[in-house]
Design a protein around this motif. Sequence first.
Motif, PDB file in Angstrom:
ATOM      1  N   ALA A 281       0.861  -1.184   0.000  1.00 56.07           N
ATOM      2  CA  ALA A 281       0.000   0.000   0.000  1.00 56.07           C
ATOM      3  C   ALA A 281       0.893   1.229   0.000  1.00 56.07           C
ATOM      4  O   ALA A 281       2.064   1.175   0.407  1.00 56.07           O
ATOM      5  CB  ALA A 281      -0.926   0.009   1.217  1.00 56.07           C
ATOM      6  N   GLY A 282       0.331   2.341  -0.468  1.00 55.41           N
ATOM      7  CA  GLY A 282       1.130   3.551  -0.499  1.00 55.41           C
ATOM      8  C   GLY A 282       0.323   4.774  -0.863  1.00 55.41           C
ATOM      9  O   GLY A 282      -0.891   4.715  -1.088  1.00 55.41           O
ATOM     10  N   VAL A 283       1.030   5.878  -0.919  1.00 54.49           N
ATOM     11  CA  VAL A 283       0.423   7.187  -1.195  1.00 54.49           C
ATOM     12  C   VAL A 283       1.235   7.899  -2.269  1.00 54.49           C
ATOM     13  O   VAL A 283       2.465   7.842  -2.274  1.00 54.49           O
ATOM     14  CB  VAL A 283       0.380   8.061   0.074  1.00 54.49           C
ATOM     15  CG1 VAL A 283      -0.226   9.429  -0.241  1.00 54.49           C
ATOM     16  CG2 VAL A 283      -0.412   7.368   1.181  1.00 54.49           C
ATOM     17  N   LYS A 284       0.531   8.544  -3.167  1.00 55.43           N
ATOM     18  CA  LYS A 284       1.154   9.428  -4.159  1.00 55.43           C
ATOM     19  C   LYS A 284       0.927  10.856  -3.682  1.00 55.43           C
ATOM     20  O   LYS A 284      -0.203  11.335  -3.594  1.00 55.43           O
ATOM     21  CB  LYS A 284       0.510   9.204  -5.524  1.00 55.43           C
ATOM     22  CG  LYS A 284       1.128   9.961  -6.681  1.00 55.43           C
ATOM     23  CD  LYS A 284       0.623   9.350  -7.989  1.00 55.43           C
ATOM     24  CE  LYS A 284       1.059  10.128  -9.209  1.00 55.43           C
ATOM     25  NZ  LYS A 284       0.135  11.227  -9.504  1.00 55.43           N
ATOM     26  N   PHE A 285       2.004  11.535  -3.307  1.00 51.85           N
ATOM     27  CA  PHE A 285       1.905  12.856  -2.697  1.00 51.85           C
ATOM     28  C   PHE A 285       1.814  13.953  -3.761  1.00 51.85           C
ATOM     29  O   PHE A 285       2.450  13.860  -4.819  1.00 51.85           O
ATOM     30  CB  PHE A 285       3.110  13.109  -1.792  1.00 51.85           C
ATOM     31  CG  PHE A 285       3.202  12.159  -0.636  1.00 51.85           C
ATOM     32  CD1 PHE A 285       2.461  12.367   0.516  1.00 51.85           C
ATOM     33  CD2 PHE A 285       4.014  11.035  -0.701  1.00 51.85           C
ATOM     34  CE1 PHE A 285       2.530  11.488   1.580  1.00 51.85           C
ATOM     35  CE2 PHE A 285       4.097  10.144   0.355  1.00 51.85           C
ATOM     36  CZ  PHE A 285       3.353  10.371   1.504  1.00 51.85           C
ATOM     37  N   PRO A 286       1.051  15.015  -3.507  1.00 48.63           N
ATOM     38  CA  PRO A 286       0.847  16.081  -4.505  1.00 48.63           C
ATOM     39  C   PRO A 286       2.025  17.043  -4.575  1.00 48.63           C
ATOM     40  O   PRO A 286       1.930  18.212  -4.208  1.00 48.63           O
ATOM     41  CB  PRO A 286      -0.427  16.766  -4.005  1.00 48.63           C
ATOM     42  CG  PRO A 286      -0.403  16.564  -2.521  1.00 48.63           C
ATOM     43  CD  PRO A 286       0.218  15.214  -2.304  1.00 48.63           C
ATOM     44  N   THR A 287       3.160  16.562  -5.081  1.00 48.10           N
ATOM     45  CA  THR A 287       4.364  17.384  -5.167  1.00 48.10           C
ATOM     46  C   THR A 287       4.538  18.046  -6.528  1.00 48.10           C
ATOM     47  O   THR A 287       5.352  18.956  -6.675  1.00 48.10           O
ATOM     48  CB  THR A 287       5.603  16.522  -4.872  1.00 48.10           C
ATOM     49  OG1 THR A 287       5.589  15.375  -5.740  1.00 48.10           O
ATOM     50  CG2 THR A 287       5.597  16.039  -3.427  1.00 48.10           C
ATOM     51  N   GLY A 288       3.805  17.581  -7.537  1.00 47.95           N
ATOM     52  CA  GLY A 288       3.946  18.127  -8.882  1.00 47.95           C
ATOM     53  C   GLY A 288       3.231  19.449  -9.057  1.00 47.95           C
ATOM     54  O   GLY A 288       2.311  19.798  -8.303  1.00 47.95           O
ATOM     55  N   SER A 289       3.638  20.190 -10.066  1.00 45.45           N
ATOM     56  CA  SER A 289       3.062  21.510 -10.329  1.00 45.45           C
ATOM     57  C   SER A 289       1.606  21.424 -10.780  1.00 45.45           C
ATOM     58  O   SER A 289       1.241  20.561 -11.574  1.00 45.45           O
ATOM     59  CB  SER A 289       3.890  22.222 -11.399  1.00 45.45           C
ATOM     60  OG  SER A 289       3.299  23.456 -11.758  1.00 45.45           O
ATOM     61  N   THR A 290       0.788  22.327 -10.256  1.00 44.84           N
ATOM     62  CA  THR A 290      -0.627  22.423 -10.665  1.00 44.84           C
ATOM     63  C   THR A 290      -1.023  23.893 -10.771  1.00 44.84           C
ATOM     64  O   THR A 290      -2.119  24.275 -10.376  1.00 44.84           O
ATOM     65  CB  THR A 290      -1.552  21.720  -9.648  1.00 44.84           C
ATOM     66  OG1 THR A 290      -1.375  22.331  -8.360  1.00 44.84           O
ATOM     67  CG2 THR A 290      -1.235  20.252  -9.534  1.00 44.84           C
ATOM     68  N   ASN A 291      -0.135  24.717 -11.290  1.00 45.87           N
ATOM     69  CA  ASN A 291      -0.409  26.157 -11.269  1.00 45.87           C
ATOM     70  C   ASN A 291      -1.620  26.515 -12.138  1.00 45.87           C
ATOM     71  O   ASN A 291      -2.150  25.695 -12.880  1.00 45.87           O
ATOM     72  CB  ASN A 291       0.833  26.956 -11.696  1.00 45.87           C
ATOM     73  CG  ASN A 291       1.229  26.669 -13.133  1.00 45.87           C
ATOM     74  OD1 ASN A 291       0.429  26.797 -14.044  1.00 45.87           O
ATOM     75  ND2 ASN A 291       2.472  26.255 -13.333  1.00 45.87           N
ATOM     76  N   LYS A 292      -2.050  27.747 -12.039  1.00 45.94           N
ATOM     77  CA  LYS A 292      -3.287  28.176 -12.703  1.00 45.94           C
ATOM     78  C   LYS A 292      -3.202  28.133 -14.225  1.00 45.94           C
ATOM     79  O   LYS A 292      -4.225  28.207 -14.896  1.00 45.94           O
ATOM     80  CB  LYS A 292      -3.653  29.581 -12.234  1.00 45.94           C
ATOM     81  CG  LYS A 292      -4.058  29.625 -10.763  1.00 45.94           C
ATOM     82  CD  LYS A 292      -4.460  31.028 -10.349  1.00 45.94           C
ATOM     83  CE  LYS A 292      -4.878  31.057  -8.880  1.00 45.94           C
ATOM     84  NZ  LYS A 292      -5.261  32.429  -8.441  1.00 45.94           N
ATOM     85  N   GLY A 293      -1.993  27.986 -14.756  1.00 45.60           N
ATOM     86  CA  GLY A 293      -1.865  27.870 -16.205  1.00 45.60           C
ATOM     87  C   GLY A 293      -2.526  26.628 -16.758  1.00 45.60           C
ATOM     88  O   GLY A 293      -2.804  26.544 -17.952  1.00 45.60           O
ATOM     89  N   PHE A 294      -2.802  25.650 -15.899  1.00 44.04           N
ATOM     90  CA  PHE A 294      -3.454  24.422 -16.345  1.00 44.04           C
ATOM     91  C   PHE A 294      -4.970  24.494 -16.205  1.00 44.04           C
ATOM     92  O   PHE A 294      -5.670  23.556 -16.559  1.00 44.04           O
ATOM     93  CB  PHE A 294      -2.946  23.228 -15.534  1.00 44.04           C
ATOM     94  CG  PHE A 294      -1.474  22.976 -15.702  1.00 44.04           C
ATOM     95  CD1 PHE A 294      -0.974  22.452 -16.879  1.00 44.04           C
ATOM     96  CD2 PHE A 294      -0.594  23.287 -14.692  1.00 44.04           C
ATOM     97  CE1 PHE A 294       0.381  22.221 -17.027  1.00 44.04           C
ATOM     98  CE2 PHE A 294       0.762  23.064 -14.836  1.00 44.04           C
ATOM     99  CZ  PHE A 294       1.253  22.533 -16.004  1.00 44.04           C
ATOM    100  N   LYS A 295      -5.483  25.609 -15.673  1.00 47.42           N
ATOM    101  CA  LYS A 295      -6.908  25.682 -15.385  1.00 47.42           C
ATOM    102  C   LYS A 295      -7.741  25.910 -16.624  1.00 47.42           C
ATOM    103  O   LYS A 295      -8.877  25.448 -16.726  1.00 47.42           O
ATOM    104  CB  LYS A 295      -7.181  26.782 -14.363  1.00 47.42           C
ATOM    105  CG  LYS A 295      -8.622  26.791 -13.861  1.00 47.42           C
ATOM    106  CD  LYS A 295      -8.788  27.774 -12.734  1.00 47.42           C
ATOM    107  CE  LYS A 295     -10.215  27.734 -12.186  1.00 47.42           C
ATOM    108  NZ  LYS A 295     -10.412  28.674 -11.069  1.00 47.42           N
TER     109      LYS A 295
END
Length: 319
Positions: A142-156
Motif C-alpha cells: 500500500a502507499g500514497v502518491k503525494f501532490p508534489t507536482g506543479s498544478t499552477n493556474k496555467g493548467f486551469k
Amino acid sequence: MKNRLLSATLASFGLISLTQNASAQVIPGLDTKAGGMVVPQGKAVIALKHIYFKRDSMFDSNDEVINKEHLDATANVTLLALRYGIAKNMDIRIVMPYKQISATAKLGINNVAIDNSGIGDIVMMGKYRFYNQYAYQLAVGAGVKFPTGSTNKGFKKAPPFAQGINTPLPTQPGTGKAEYKLEFGASKLFDPTLRADMHTMYTYRPKAENDYDFGNEFLFDIGVVKAITDKFNIGLEYNFKYNTATDMGNDTNPMLRSKLPFKAFSGSAGYITPEIEYLPFGKPKIFVGAGVSFLIHKDLKEYQPLEKRKFVVRMGYLF
C-alpha cells in the motif's frame, strides 16, 4: 528498433533474483514491479526508468478514427526509484517522476502548442511478503502518491481557442491531491533460468487541482523472463490498464469537450512487451534493459488519443 529506444535512462521497481545459480540469474521484467519479491533486509536498489511514447492517433471505443485536430503529442517520463529492505519480508520504495509533455494541434483556425515539464507527484509504497515457499512468493502493499507536482493556474484553462471557457487540461505534472494505492504481487521461480511475475495495482484518485478528474486506475502486468546466457535475459509481458471516466468539471463546455483532443486516458488498453536485459557481471549487481510495448487491444470511453507503442529503458544498481 525504430526510434532506437530514445532518451536513455531508466530502471524500475524490479530487483534481484532468488536463484543462487552462478551461471545464470533471471530478474523481474520491466513492468512487473518485482511481483511477489521484496528487497533483502539491509539491501537497497536504486533504479532509473525512462518511458517514451507518442500520441498522434485518435480512438473511440474499439476503433481508430480520424485525427481531425492533427494532434501530435509526445511524452517523456523518467522515474527515479529507491527501494530498501527494512525487514526480512518487507521493503519500502520511493519513486520520483520527471515529466515532459509537448503537443501541437489545430482546432478551427487556431494552432495550439503545449509544452509542459517538471517534477511530478512522488510515490511512497510499502510491500510485505506474506508467503515464500516452494519457489513461490506472494506479497501485498500500500502507499500514497503525494501532490508534489506543479498544478499552477496555467493548467486551469485551455489555450486561446477556448475563448475563456473553463476547460482544464490533463497536462499538469501533478494532480494537487493525494492518491492512494493498493498492490498485490506474485512470483514463481521454475528453475535458475526461468521465472514468472505478476503484479496488480489499484489507485484511488480524488478530483485533481484545477477541477480535473483523472479517473481511478487499475493496472495488471504479467511476464515471463528466461536467461539465455549468463549475462542476457529475454522476456515477454502482457500489460493492461483501465481508467474510469474522467470529468473536466461542471463549467466545461460539452460541445468543446467532445472535440478537444487533450484528454486523460479513460477506458482499457492492453499491450504486449518483448524485452531484453543485460547483466554485465552475470549477477543483478548492475542491470540494464529495454523493451517495446505494442498496443494489441483497446476499449476507450470517449474520443481520445492513445499511443500505439511505448519505448522503455531501465538501469539499476544493487547495493
